[in-house]
Scaffold this motif. Structure first.
Motif, PDB file in Angstrom:
ATOM      1  N   PHE A   1      -0.569 -10.595  -3.050  1.00  0.00           N
ATOM      2  CA  PHE A   1       0.118 -10.123  -4.255  1.00  0.00           C
ATOM      3  C   PHE A   1      -0.357 -10.935  -5.465  1.00  0.00           C
ATOM      4  O   PHE A   1       0.428 -11.415  -6.269  1.00  0.00           O
ATOM      5  N   SER A   2      -1.661 -11.076  -5.592  1.00  0.00           N
ATOM      6  CA  SER A   2      -2.215 -11.939  -6.635  1.00  0.00           C
ATOM      7  C   SER A   2      -2.132 -11.326  -8.022  1.00  0.00           C
ATOM      8  O   SER A   2      -2.130 -12.047  -9.016  1.00  0.00           O
ATOM      9  N   ALA A   3      -2.087  -9.999  -8.120  1.00  0.00           N
ATOM     10  CA  ALA A   3      -1.941  -9.377  -9.431  1.00  0.00           C
ATOM     11  C   ALA A   3      -0.534  -9.646  -9.949  1.00  0.00           C
ATOM     12  O   ALA A   3       0.445  -9.425  -9.233  1.00  0.00           O
ATOM     13  N   PRO A   4      -0.373 -10.133 -11.163  1.00  0.00           N
ATOM     14  CA  PRO A   4       0.965 -10.466 -11.686  1.00  0.00           C
ATOM     15  C   PRO A   4       1.957  -9.312 -11.593  1.00  0.00           C
ATOM     16  O   PRO A   4       3.129  -9.517 -11.275  1.00  0.00           O
ATOM     17  N   SER A   5       1.513  -8.090 -11.867  1.00  0.00           N
ATOM     18  CA  SER A   5       2.430  -6.942 -11.806  1.00  0.00           C
ATOM     19  C   SER A   5       2.908  -6.699 -10.383  1.00  0.00           C
ATOM     20  O   SER A   5       4.078  -6.352 -10.152  1.00  0.00           O
ATOM     21  N   ASP A   6       2.013  -6.885  -9.404  1.00  0.00           N
ATOM     22  CA  ASP A   6       2.402  -6.712  -8.008  1.00  0.00           C
ATOM     23  C   ASP A   6       3.367  -7.809  -7.572  1.00  0.00           C
ATOM     24  O   ASP A   6       4.336  -7.554  -6.845  1.00  0.00           O
ATOM     25  N   ALA A   7       3.093  -9.033  -8.001  1.00  0.00           N
ATOM     26  CA  ALA A   7       3.960 -10.158  -7.636  1.00  0.00           C
ATOM     27  C   ALA A   7       5.368  -9.948  -8.183  1.00  0.00           C
ATOM     28  O   ALA A   7       6.365 -10.268  -7.520  1.00  0.00           O
ATOM     29  N   LYS A   8       5.461  -9.402  -9.398  1.00  0.00           N
ATOM     30  CA  LYS A   8       6.773  -9.170 -10.010  1.00  0.00           C
ATOM     31  C   LYS A   8       7.548  -8.121  -9.231  1.00  0.00           C
ATOM     32  O   LYS A   8       8.751  -8.284  -8.963  1.00  0.00           O
ATOM     33  N   LEU A   9       6.892  -7.022  -8.839  1.00  0.00           N
ATOM     34  CA  LEU A   9       7.555  -5.980  -8.059  1.00  0.00           C
ATOM     35  C   LEU A   9       8.004  -6.505  -6.705  1.00  0.00           C
ATOM     36  O   LEU A   9       9.058  -6.122  -6.188  1.00  0.00           O
ATOM     37  N   ALA A  10       7.206  -7.411  -6.132  1.00  0.00           N
ATOM     38  CA  ALA A  10       7.531  -7.951  -4.808  1.00  0.00           C
ATOM     39  C   ALA A  10       8.771  -8.838  -4.836  1.00  0.00           C
ATOM     40  O   ALA A  10       9.363  -9.100  -3.783  1.00  0.00           O
ATOM     41  N   GLU A  11       9.146  -9.300  -6.016  1.00  0.00           N
ATOM     42  CA  GLU A  11      10.343 -10.139  -6.111  1.00  0.00           C
ATOM     43  C   GLU A  11      11.616  -9.341  -5.835  1.00  0.00           C
ATOM     44  O   GLU A  11      12.601  -9.886  -5.321  1.00  0.00           O
ATOM     45  N   SER A  12      11.604  -8.032  -6.159  1.00  0.00           N
ATOM     46  CA  SER A  12      12.767  -7.156  -5.912  1.00  0.00           C
ATOM     47  C   SER A  12      12.261  -5.839  -5.338  1.00  0.00           C
ATOM     48  O   SER A  12      12.194  -4.805  -6.028  1.00  0.00           O
ATOM     49  N   PRO A  13      11.897  -5.845  -4.060  1.00  0.00           N
ATOM     50  CA  PRO A  13      11.190  -4.699  -3.486  1.00  0.00           C
ATOM     51  C   PRO A  13      12.077  -3.606  -2.892  1.00  0.00           C
ATOM     52  O   PRO A  13      11.559  -2.646  -2.322  1.00  0.00           O
ATOM     53  N   ASP A  14      13.402  -3.700  -3.034  1.00  0.00           N
ATOM     54  CA  ASP A  14      14.284  -2.793  -2.303  1.00  0.00           C
ATOM     55  C   ASP A  14      14.063  -1.320  -2.614  1.00  0.00           C
ATOM     56  O   ASP A  14      14.348  -0.460  -1.778  1.00  0.00           O
ATOM     57  N   SER A  15      13.586  -1.006  -3.798  1.00  0.00           N
ATOM     58  CA  SER A  15      13.354   0.402  -4.149  1.00  0.00           C
ATOM     59  C   SER A  15      11.869   0.739  -4.259  1.00  0.00           C
ATOM     60  O   SER A  15      11.506   1.752  -4.862  1.00  0.00           O
ATOM     61  N   TRP A  16      11.042  -0.115  -3.669  1.00  0.00           N
ATOM     62  CA  TRP A  16       9.588   0.080  -3.777  1.00  0.00           C
ATOM     63  C   TRP A  16       9.107   1.030  -2.678  1.00  0.00           C
ATOM     64  O   TRP A  16       8.410   0.650  -1.751  1.00  0.00           O
ATOM     65  N   GLY A  17       9.481   2.285  -2.808  1.00  0.00           N
ATOM     66  CA  GLY A  17       9.166   3.258  -1.770  1.00  0.00           C
ATOM     67  C   GLY A  17       7.692   3.550  -1.615  1.00  0.00           C
ATOM     68  O   GLY A  17       7.231   3.928  -0.534  1.00  0.00           O
ATOM     69  N   ALA A  18       6.924   3.393  -2.686  1.00  0.00           N
ATOM     70  CA  ALA A  18       5.492   3.708  -2.630  1.00  0.00           C
ATOM     71  C   ALA A  18       4.669   2.598  -1.995  1.00  0.00           C
ATOM     72  O   ALA A  18       3.458   2.771  -1.790  1.00  0.00           O
ATOM     73  N   PHE A  19       5.295   1.469  -1.657  1.00  0.00           N
ATOM     74  CA  PHE A  19       4.523   0.335  -1.153  1.00  0.00           C
ATOM     75  C   PHE A  19       3.723   0.697   0.090  1.00  0.00           C
ATOM     76  O   PHE A  19       2.568   0.282   0.252  1.00  0.00           O
ATOM     77  N   THR A  20       4.313   1.482   0.977  1.00  0.00           N
ATOM     78  CA  THR A  20       3.634   1.827   2.225  1.00  0.00           C
ATOM     79  C   THR A  20       2.363   2.644   2.008  1.00  0.00           C
ATOM     80  O   THR A  20       1.526   2.737   2.896  1.00  0.00           O
ATOM     81  N   LEU A  21       2.222   3.225   0.808  1.00  0.00           N
ATOM     82  CA  LEU A  21       1.041   4.033   0.506  1.00  0.00           C
ATOM     83  C   LEU A  21      -0.084   3.215  -0.111  1.00  0.00           C
ATOM     84  O   LEU A  21      -1.072   3.768  -0.586  1.00  0.00           O
ATOM     85  N   GLY A  22       0.065   1.895  -0.112  1.00  0.00           N
ATOM     86  CA  GLY A  22      -1.032   1.023  -0.534  1.00  0.00           C
ATOM     87  C   GLY A  22      -1.334   1.067  -2.003  1.00  0.00           C
ATOM     88  O   GLY A  22      -2.491   1.248  -2.403  1.00  0.00           O
ATOM     89  N   VAL A  23      -0.310   0.836  -2.824  1.00  0.00           N
ATOM     90  CA  VAL A  23      -0.491   0.943  -4.273  1.00  0.00           C
ATOM     91  C   VAL A  23      -0.814  -0.392  -4.935  1.00  0.00           C
ATOM     92  O   VAL A  23      -1.075  -0.439  -6.138  1.00  0.00           O
ATOM     93  N   ILE A  24      -0.767  -1.494  -4.192  1.00  0.00           N
ATOM     94  CA  ILE A  24      -1.043  -2.799  -4.807  1.00  0.00           C
ATOM     95  C   ILE A  24      -2.489  -3.204  -4.558  1.00  0.00           C
ATOM     96  O   ILE A  24      -3.174  -2.644  -3.698  1.00  0.00           O
ATOM     97  N   ASP A  25      -2.922  -4.189  -5.308  1.00  0.00           N
ATOM     98  CA  ASP A  25      -4.293  -4.681  -5.168  1.00  0.00           C
ATOM     99  C   ASP A  25      -4.410  -5.631  -3.981  1.00  0.00           C
ATOM    100  O   ASP A  25      -3.552  -6.502  -3.767  1.00  0.00           O
TER     101      ASP A  25
END
Length: 684
Positions: free
Chosen positions: A495-519
């Motif tokens: 989660f090296s991209a700052p935007s990805d790291a921020k989303l990972a802090e509160s991931p409860d509604s991150w439904g798209a994560f399983t589709l590989g949207v982060i760097d």
């Protein structure tokens, strides 16, 4: 004792002078000024010189040179590794009575001190090999201050007297052979060559053990004026004149015969002028991009506290420490990976296919390749950006459905078996809010890329094989995005991209994560899947097999591995990962795959993997693994992430990574994947 020796020596020098014009007292006063400042003991570096030496970095065979790092091109060798004729030549050129005196040639010193006392300056005459060694060691010693190093060459009688004192003392501690060895390893031969190993290699392209008489005499003649008389960067005619002087001296000393003298003088010499590569931009294997691996190695080194307390100290150790480093780079695998990457995109294509290969259970990095040359030239074909490994502001690329692996692992860990079945509609309306384009009444609602082939009742086996989006988003709903994000972290996703790291802090509604949207990077992805191959043991990527200091001491290097998954969980995931590549699971449940051509590359050998496509096919990814190797590649545009690589490149990416993986496996067979137990497969 030392003062008495120095006083006795100076009185003897005065007696040898026999000249009333230069009183002995004047000479003694010149020495006394330095004696009041002299150290209580012989400086330790004189006994064990610590001059800078280059570090050599090899591929995993321990013979194939990747590059060297150095501030001074020097590599110490033993006296047995230096041709005897070279040893004789340097003695004849610089100190014909070397084996007779005790560190100081009194007659020569007497003459020099007369001149020095008259002028008030120190000349270079009458310096024995031992005195020259003292001077070179002190001016090179990194443990001394700049002022102390400057004193080693200051133009005063005190400096000469200090050399005399230390030379006499040194001869009581070291043998003549040790002194000769240390001298030949430290003296400068011009054109950037420090020590005999570098001189022999740079001037004639041979090791010092292979020097013949003509070559040795020419090299020995360089020492007095190393830049002017060096045949590579200086005056070749002057070098030949100096060679003649040395040959004459050797003949006069009875070291060679007249016939040997004349033959050597007439020998036509061929000069090499070859320099060692210095750093990663100069790395060999340029066509195969070894510089990218070298850069990863250097960044690894800079982070290791065993080589220094600070990054500056570690860099200094790399460039001056004289280490021999054997890396994990497999030159053969790197070559195939580079070739396969270039088959998808040429060197001058703006798009790239970085490929990483690692070894499960150890983390050893076997290859880091991409369709670029590692270099600073301003051209699209050159870059020093770490496109394969990430770092220095490079965060990687989204890898699409390869992240479904983390959802499957989280579900298995939560107790859901592989045969967990759900209806997978063309579009799934989820529980998560979404105010972006394409939402369904304010809810996140992903769809399947190929409804006719993906929709319907699916289990983990065939949903993973066919890469069914709605199945895995629903599975993520069951276990929660936080568990999936945590699983990705455990398997090395940074989660090296700052935007990805921020989303990972509160991931409860991150439904798209399983589709590989982060760097992520191919290296991270290969390491994550290698964890599954290794029965759940995650090993941090490791580019080094061994590090040996010049004295033979080895720095302990070991894999950093941690059991992050229960072995049964990993085995179940590996079983499902047989489906995408066209093989069959242990329970015969695979039914279709997105990379079925891979099975044909491996014959009867077990292989697994997963494809990944991002939205609008901006990237295309394949990661494959066997019990012994894992490889990943991500097709992308590193400059413009919005630029689509297109769905048409998917099959080529799968083929490129698959062939790289097959090459890394090699000709040796291996055991297949351990099947999961029936409870993990079907529940209990």
């Amino acid at each position: 004792m030392r003062a008495a020796r120095l006083g006795g020596l100076l009185v003897l020098v005065g007696a040898l002078l026999g000249l009333s014009a230069i009183p002995v007292g004047a000479v003694l006063r010149a020495g006394a000024q330095w004696s009041r400042r002299q150290r209580a003991e012989l400086p330790a570096p004189l006994l064990k010189p610590s001059a800078a030496q280059l570090t050599r970095v090899y591929a995993n065979d321990g013979r194939t040179l990747i590059t060297t790092f150095y501030d001074e091109d020097r590599h110490d060798v033993t006296l047995a590794q230096i041709a005897p004729v070279m040893q004789k030549a340097i003695v004849a050129a610089e100190d014909t009575r070397f084996y007779e005196h005790g560190g100081v040639d009194l007659k020569g010193v007497a003459r020099a001190l007369v001149s020095d006392a008259r002028s008030g300056r120190a000349g270079q005459g009458a310096s024995t090999l031992t005195m020259q060694l003292v001077r070179n060691v002190l001016k090179e010693d990194p443990s001394l201050t700049a002022a102390e190093r400057a004193q080693a060459t200051e133009d005063t009688p005190g400096r000469k007297l200090r050399e005399i004192e230390y030379a006499v003392e040194l001869e009581s501690h070291l043998t003549k052979q040790q002194i000769l060895r240390n001298y030949l390893n430290i003296v400068y031969f011009g054109d950037g060559a420090y020590g005999i190993e570098a001189a022999a290699r740079r001037i004639f392209g041979v090791s010092p053990a292979r020097l013949d008489l003509a070559q040795a005499a020419l090299i020995a003649g360089i020492v007095q004026s190393p830049e002017a008389d060096n045949p590579i960067g200086g005056d070749r005619a002057a070098a030949k004149v100096r060679q003649g002087y040395v040959l004459d001296a050797m003949l006069k000393a009875g070291q060679i015969t007249r016939a040997q003298h004349d033959k050597a003088a007439a020998e036509k010499l061929t000069y090499s002028g070859a320099t060692q590569p210095n750093g990663c931009v100069d790395a060999t294997g340029r066509a195969d991009g070894w510089g990218f691996f070298c850069d990863y190695f250097q960044r690894w080194w800079d982070a290791q506290p065993q080589f220094g307390a600070t990054r500056a100290e570690r860099e200094n150790a790399l460039r001056r420490g004289g280490y021999t480093v054997v890396t994990t780079l497999d030159a053969g695998v790197q070559k195939v990976a580079a070739e396969q990457s270039r088959r998808v995109y040429g060197l001058d294509d703006r798009k790239t296919l970085p490929i990483a290969v690692v070894q499960p259970g150890t983390g050893k990095v076997l290859a880091l390749a991409v369709n670029r040359r590692f270099g600073t030239a301003k051209s699209i074909t050159n870059t020093v950006n770490p496109l394969v490994s990430g770092g220095s502001g490079i965060n990687g690329y989204p890898s699409g459905s390869t992240f479904k692996m983390f959802t499957m692992l989280a579900a298995l860990e939560a107790g859901l078996p592989l045969d967990s079945g759900y209806d997978s509609p063309s579009k799934l309306v989820t529980e998560w809010s979404d105010d972006g384009p394409g939402n369904c009444g304010g809810r996140y609602c992903p769809g399947n890329d190929n409804p006719g082939w993906m929709d319907g009742y699916r289990t983990m086996w065939d949903a993973f094989g066919r890469s069914v989006n709605t199945y895995f988003v629903h599975l993520e709903e069951q276990v929660g995005p936080a568990a999936v994000v945590a699983m990705a972290r455990r398997l090395g996703i940074s989660f090296s991209a700052p935007s990805d790291a921020k989303l990972a802090e509160s991931p409860d509604s991150w439904g798209a994560f399983t589709l590989g949207v982060i760097d992520t990077t191919p290296l991270e992805l290969a390491s994550a899947y290698a964890t599954v191959a290794a029965d759940g043991a995650y090993c941090a990527p490791l580019p080094v097999a061994s590090v040996t200091a010049p004295d033979g001491r080895r720095t302990p290097i070991s894999s950093t591995c941690k059991q992050v998954l229960d072995p049964e969980t990993a085995r179940a995931a590996a079983d499902a990962a047989r489906c995408p590549v066209g093989q069959q699971s242990a329970y015969g449940t695979c039914d279709g795959g997105t990379a079925e051509q891979v099975a044909g590359m491996f014959g009867g050998l077990a292989v697994a993997g997963k494809t990944g496509s991002t939205e609008d096919n901006r990237t295309e990814t394949f990661v494959g693994f066997t019990p012994t190797v894992a490889a990943a590649g991500i097709a992308n545009d590193p400059v413009n992430p919005a630029d689509r690589v297109g769905s048409g490149v998917e099959a080529r990416v799968v083929t490129a990574v698959g062939r790289t993986l097959r090459a890394a496996v090699g000709s040796a067979g291996y055991d297949g994947f351990t099947p999961p137990d029936s409870t993990t497969a079907y529940g209990g």
